[in-house]
Design an enzyme around this catalytic site. Structure first.
Site, PDB file in Angstrom:
ATOM      1  N   CYS A   2       0.837  -1.196   0.000  1.00 47.30           N
ATOM      2  CA  CYS A   2       0.000   0.000   0.000  1.00 47.30           C
ATOM      3  C   CYS A   2       0.875   1.250   0.000  1.00 47.30           C
ATOM      4  O   CYS A   2       1.891   1.326   0.681  1.00 47.30           O
ATOM      5  CB  CYS A   2      -0.940   0.096   1.193  1.00 47.30           C
ATOM      6  N   ARG A  27       4.014  -0.390  -4.763  1.00 43.50           N
ATOM      7  CA  ARG A  27       3.758  -0.853  -3.396  1.00 43.50           C
ATOM      8  C   ARG A  27       2.465  -1.667  -3.283  1.00 43.50           C
ATOM      9  O   ARG A  27       2.171  -2.237  -2.237  1.00 43.50           O
ATOM     10  CB  ARG A  27       3.676   0.337  -2.447  1.00 43.50           C
ATOM     11  N   TRP A  75      -2.563  -2.952  -1.642  1.00 43.48           N
ATOM     12  CA  TRP A  75      -2.192  -4.370  -1.728  1.00 43.48           C
ATOM     13  C   TRP A  75      -3.022  -5.029  -0.646  1.00 43.48           C
ATOM     14  O   TRP A  75      -2.774  -4.851   0.547  1.00 43.48           O
ATOM     15  CB  TRP A  75      -0.696  -4.546  -1.457  1.00 43.48           C
ATOM     16  N   ASN A 101      -1.741   2.566   5.523  1.00 48.68           N
ATOM     17  CA  ASN A 101      -0.812   1.514   5.115  1.00 48.68           C
ATOM     18  C   ASN A 101      -0.386   0.790   6.389  1.00 48.68           C
ATOM     19  O   ASN A 101       0.066   1.434   7.332  1.00 48.68           O
ATOM     20  CB  ASN A 101       0.405   2.129   4.418  1.00 48.68           C
ATOM     21  N   GLY A 102      -0.548  -0.524   6.415  1.00 47.14           N
ATOM     22  CA  GLY A 102      -0.184  -1.296   7.607  1.00 47.14           C
ATOM     23  C   GLY A 102      -1.316  -2.218   7.994  1.00 47.14           C
ATOM     24  O   GLY A 102      -2.197  -2.504   7.176  1.00 47.14           O
ATOM     25  N   GLU A 481      18.495 -17.083  -6.520  1.00 50.86           N
ATOM     26  CA  GLU A 481      17.968 -15.784  -6.953  1.00 50.86           C
ATOM     27  C   GLU A 481      17.432 -15.864  -8.390  1.00 50.86           C
ATOM     28  O   GLU A 481      16.366 -15.318  -8.707  1.00 50.86           O
ATOM     29  CB  GLU A 481      19.065 -14.722  -6.831  1.00 50.86           C
ATOM     30  N   LYS A 485      13.641 -14.989  -9.554  1.00 51.29           N
ATOM     31  CA  LYS A 485      13.378 -13.955 -10.560  1.00 51.29           C
ATOM     32  C   LYS A 485      12.419 -14.487 -11.609  1.00 51.29           C
ATOM     33  O   LYS A 485      11.450 -13.831 -11.970  1.00 51.29           O
ATOM     34  CB  LYS A 485      14.664 -13.572 -11.271  1.00 51.29           C
ATOM     35  N   GLU A 488       8.734 -15.249 -10.132  1.00 51.18           N
ATOM     36  CA  GLU A 488       7.898 -14.135  -9.678  1.00 51.18           C
ATOM     37  C   GLU A 488       7.378 -13.268 -10.826  1.00 51.18           C
ATOM     38  O   GLU A 488       6.318 -12.679 -10.712  1.00 51.18           O
ATOM     39  CB  GLU A 488       8.609 -13.285  -8.623  1.00 51.18           C
ATOM     40  N   HIS A 504      19.402 -37.206  -4.824  1.00 49.61           N
ATOM     41  CA  HIS A 504      18.805 -37.727  -3.587  1.00 49.61           C
ATOM     42  C   HIS A 504      17.275 -37.650  -3.603  1.00 49.61           C
ATOM     43  O   HIS A 504      16.656 -37.566  -2.548  1.00 49.61           O
ATOM     44  CB  HIS A 504      19.398 -37.000  -2.378  1.00 49.61           C
ATOM     45  N   LYS A 603       6.071  -4.430  -3.549  1.00 50.90           N
ATOM     46  CA  LYS A 603       7.509  -4.288  -3.341  1.00 50.90           C
ATOM     47  C   LYS A 603       7.916  -4.346  -1.876  1.00 50.90           C
ATOM     48  O   LYS A 603       8.860  -5.015  -1.515  1.00 50.90           O
ATOM     49  CB  LYS A 603       7.998  -2.989  -3.958  1.00 50.90           C
TER      50      LYS A 603
HETATM   51  C1  F6R Z   1      12.127 -10.345  -5.177  1.00 53.02           C
HETATM   52  C2  F6R Z   1      12.088  -9.310  -4.140  1.00 53.02           C
HETATM   53  C3  F6R Z   1      11.759  -9.730  -2.762  1.00 53.02           C
HETATM   54  C4  F6R Z   1      12.514  -8.864  -1.744  1.00 53.02           C
HETATM   55  C5  F6R Z   1      12.021  -9.198  -0.315  1.00 53.02           C
HETATM   56  C6  F6R Z   1      12.777  -8.385   0.726  1.00 53.02           C
HETATM   57  O1  F6R Z   1      12.491  -9.814  -6.418  1.00 53.02           O
HETATM   58  O2  F6R Z   1      12.291  -8.155  -4.410  1.00 53.02           O
HETATM   59  O3  F6R Z   1      11.995 -11.082  -2.548  1.00 53.02           O
HETATM   60  O4  F6R Z   1      13.877  -9.095  -1.865  1.00 53.02           O
HETATM   61  O5  F6R Z   1      10.661  -8.932  -0.214  1.00 53.02           O
HETATM   62  O6  F6R Z   1      12.611  -7.020   0.522  1.00 53.02           O
HETATM   63  P1  F6R Z   1      13.580  -5.964   1.155  1.00 53.02           P
HETATM   64  O7  F6R Z   1      14.914  -6.127   0.518  1.00 53.02           O
HETATM   65  O8  F6R Z   1      12.960  -4.631   0.852  1.00 53.02           O
HETATM   66  O9  F6R Z   1      13.641  -6.263   2.625  1.00 53.02           O
END
Ligand code: F6R
Length: 608
Positions: A2, A27, A75, A101-102, A481, A485, A488, A504, A603
């Site tokens: 949010c 967000r 969100w 937000n929260g 990672e 990527k 997601e 295994h 995000k």
């Molecule tokens: C994936 C991604 C998330 C963040 C995770 C932590 O592309 O961006 O997995 O890495 O939500 O976020 P931060 O770094 O803001 O604590």
């Protein structure tokens, strides 16, 4: 999770709010709304889906006149992303509008109490209790009503409040959710994040938890939790508007991938002076470092993956037992941590709820804490004993790229620095590593240049519904990672696997329908990895390998190859992830996915 904005000034508020929300859309983007006060009346417009719907509905804001307002992009946590659940929420008498937000954790009890008192709830949200509490407590004194309301709330909240009896005035409240005030000339703002402000002002006030503020066009008054007026320092934001725009790229994600050489330069260059690593902000001297008997790295998602890379490098160079732990697990694991532990917390946003909780838990056990953070003034940065900023600039795409690589760069600098302080790195190796780190921006650029044909490769594989990323040691850390990527943003199922572990059990899944992406950059275990490639090929899988430019043997083993420029074995993860970021991006593009706004994600994950 949010985004909220507020504006009061001589201009029309709605277009300013919509523009601010556009910058905060990363967000949360499942619904949006704005409320504007004009002539002592509040008008609200809300929509489900993307903000663009709201822009159309309101003719870019022109349809809602007025100079003071609040906005929200959501969100969903409590209740589906419908128009009714979208913010702002309005009091039954229409006098108040609130954006939030929260999470209000005690909303169920409050809802029951307010319902019994005759307040009517329309939404399923936790937020609606706030607007009814304001209504209940208001007797002409807005500040008092806000204080009484906030005293009833448990949980996290950044709130924006509009009251029709106070034309031109906004209230902003912060508690455990980000909120920043923007100081303009004859106009003032609040927002969840500086990216929504920098088009108007670079002068900001960072609120602390429990503080709240009243904003009118000419004045900002900040109060402590007891309601006493306090004076707050003004800070200047270094980011510019260009940094928060797409700059000709189709998506923020692609722009941010391409920006990595520059971001890495900003992270590394100021920290290497005359061939020596200088870590301003890292407050542990060699005597304190000598006392450290374990390093624990904690974070979520990609930041955790960066920490996983850091774990290998730290342990190898510093010879201190090092582990990487998911923050969401660490916080509840009764960890064995004391004052001899160095806790490294990694977070792009600095607002991730689980990361904050793990940091608090370990601090309470006595750990010395260091944060690696991108967003200046964020909660993680404030809580840790020391902070090393990544200085990557704003990251807008939900899928992190430059956030991740700059986190690794800081970890590399840190590992080399600590090893040196402890006398565990001889001169020659130290100089070699420092030179290697300084060359990373250029290596990263070469990784981009070497892989111009990734789009074509992605075109071949984009229909695959299941992929495995395999690797050993640092290659495995990068595989984690790379796999995240892909899944997601493209929604293909993918798993990262330690290559030696496949046999295994998981190898049972390998057949001709699988694409196995084999990361083969870690030279010391190249032959072992090749054996694993042979195993999956023998079971019909197609193999896309990722190998160093000089490692020509791989061409005989794999169906296709992506090349990574040479660098020191320990510094490989940064150039290595680049082609895989591009691969994920182009697979998602070929599938027609909404790359910057993947479904179900946001995000900044400020909920547990
Ligand atoms: C994936 C991604 C998330 C963040 C995770 C932590 O592309 O961006 O997995 O890495 O939500 O976020 P931060 O770094 O803001 O604590």
């Amino acid at each position: 999770m949010c985004g909220i904005v507020g504006f009061t000034g001589p201009q029309q508020a709605a277009p300013v709010l919509l523009e601010g929300l556009k910058r905060l859309e990363y967000r949360g983007y499942d619904s949006a709304g704005i409320a504007v006060e004009s002539g002592g009346k509040i008008r609200t417009e809300k929509c489900s889906g993307y903000l663009e719907n709201l822009v159309k509905m309101t003719d870019g804001g022109k349809a809602i006149p007025g100079n003071c307002g609040i906005g929200h992009t959501r969100w969903a946590t409590h209740g589906a992303p419908t128009v009714t659940n979208a913010h702002p929420h309005i009091s039954n008498d229409g006098h108040f509008a609130v954006v939030h937000n929260g999470i209000i954790e005690n909303y169920a009890q409050l809802r029951e109490e307010l319902t019994a008192k005759g307040f009517i709830f329309y939404s399923e949200t936790d937020t609606e209790v706030v607007v009814h509490l304001l209504d209940m407590y208001y007797t002409g004194d807005l500040k008092r009503a806000v204080m009484k309301t906030v005293a009833r709330l448990e949980g996290s909240y950044a709130l924006g409040v509009l009251c029709d009896e106070k034309p031109g005035e906004l209230i902003a409240v912060k508690n455990a959710s980000p909120l920043i005030l923007g100081v303009g000339a004859g106009e003032n703002f609040f927002a969840s994040d500086v990216t929504a402000l920098i088009g108007h002002t670079r002068t900001v006030i960072y609120l602390e938890d429990g503080e709240f503020a009243s904003l009118t066009p000419d004045k900002i008054t900040v109060y402590d939790p007891a309601g006493r007026e306090i004076s707050k320092p003004l800070s200047q934001v270094m980011w510019n508007t260009e940094a928060a725009e797409k700059g000709g790229y189709e998506h923020f994600m692609l722009k941010e991938i391409m920006e990595q050489p520059r971001a890495l330069k900003a992270t590394i260059e100021p920290r290497v002076k005359n061939g020596e690593i200088v870590l301003e902000g890292f407050q542990f001297g060699s005597d304190q470092l000598k006392e450290i008997n374990q390093i624990v790295i904690t974070a979520c998602g990609s930041a955790y993956h960066a920490g996983y890379v850091g774990r290998y490098i730290m342990e190898e160079l510093c010879r201190i037992p090092t582990r990487a732990e998911l923050a969401s697990e660490l916080r509840y694991s009764k960890p064995i941590i004391d004052e001899r532990t160095l806790l490294i917390v990694i977070s792009q946003s600095g607002e991730t709820a689980d990361t904050i909780a793990a940091l608090k838990e370990c601090k309470s056990l006595g750990a010395r804490t260091l944060a690696i953070v991108n967003v200046v003034g964020s909660t993680v940065a404030k809580l840790a004993d020391s902070v090393l900023y990544t200085w990557a600039g704003p990251e807008i795409a939900v899928a992190t790229t430059k956030g991740y690589t700059t986190q690794i760069a800081v970890l590399e600098l840190l590992a080399v620095y600590i090893a040196r302080q402890l006398g565990r790195l001889e001169d020659k190796r130290y100089k070699q590593l420092v030179r290697g780190i300084c060359a990373l921006p250029e290596r990263c650029q070469r990784a981009i240049d070497l892989n111009r044909r990734v789009e074509k490769l992605a075109g071949k594989h984009y229909k695959k519904t299941s992929l495995f990323y395999i690797g050993r040691n640092l290659d495995y850390a990068v595989a984690m990672e790379a796999s995240l990527k892909l899944k997601e943003i493209s929604y293909a199922h993918s798993e990262a696997y330690a290559a030696g572990e496949l046999k295994h059990g998981t190898i049972a899944l390998i057949d001709e329908n699988q694409l196995v992406v084999a990361l083969a950059c870690y030279n010391a275990l190249f032959d072992k990895l090749v054996s694993n490639v042979k195993e999956v090929k023998a079971r019909g899988a197609q193999v896309l390998a990722l190998a160093r430019e000089s490692q020509r043997r791989i061409f005989a083993e794999a169906d296709q190859v992506l090349l990574v420029p040479e660098t020191d074995e320990l510094l490989m993860p940064i150039p290595e992830i680049v082609p895989l970021q591009l691969f994920a991006y182009y697979v998602a593009k070929a599938k027609g996915c909404d790359i910057d706004k993947p479904k179900n994600l946001a995000k900044s994950v400020t909920v547990e």
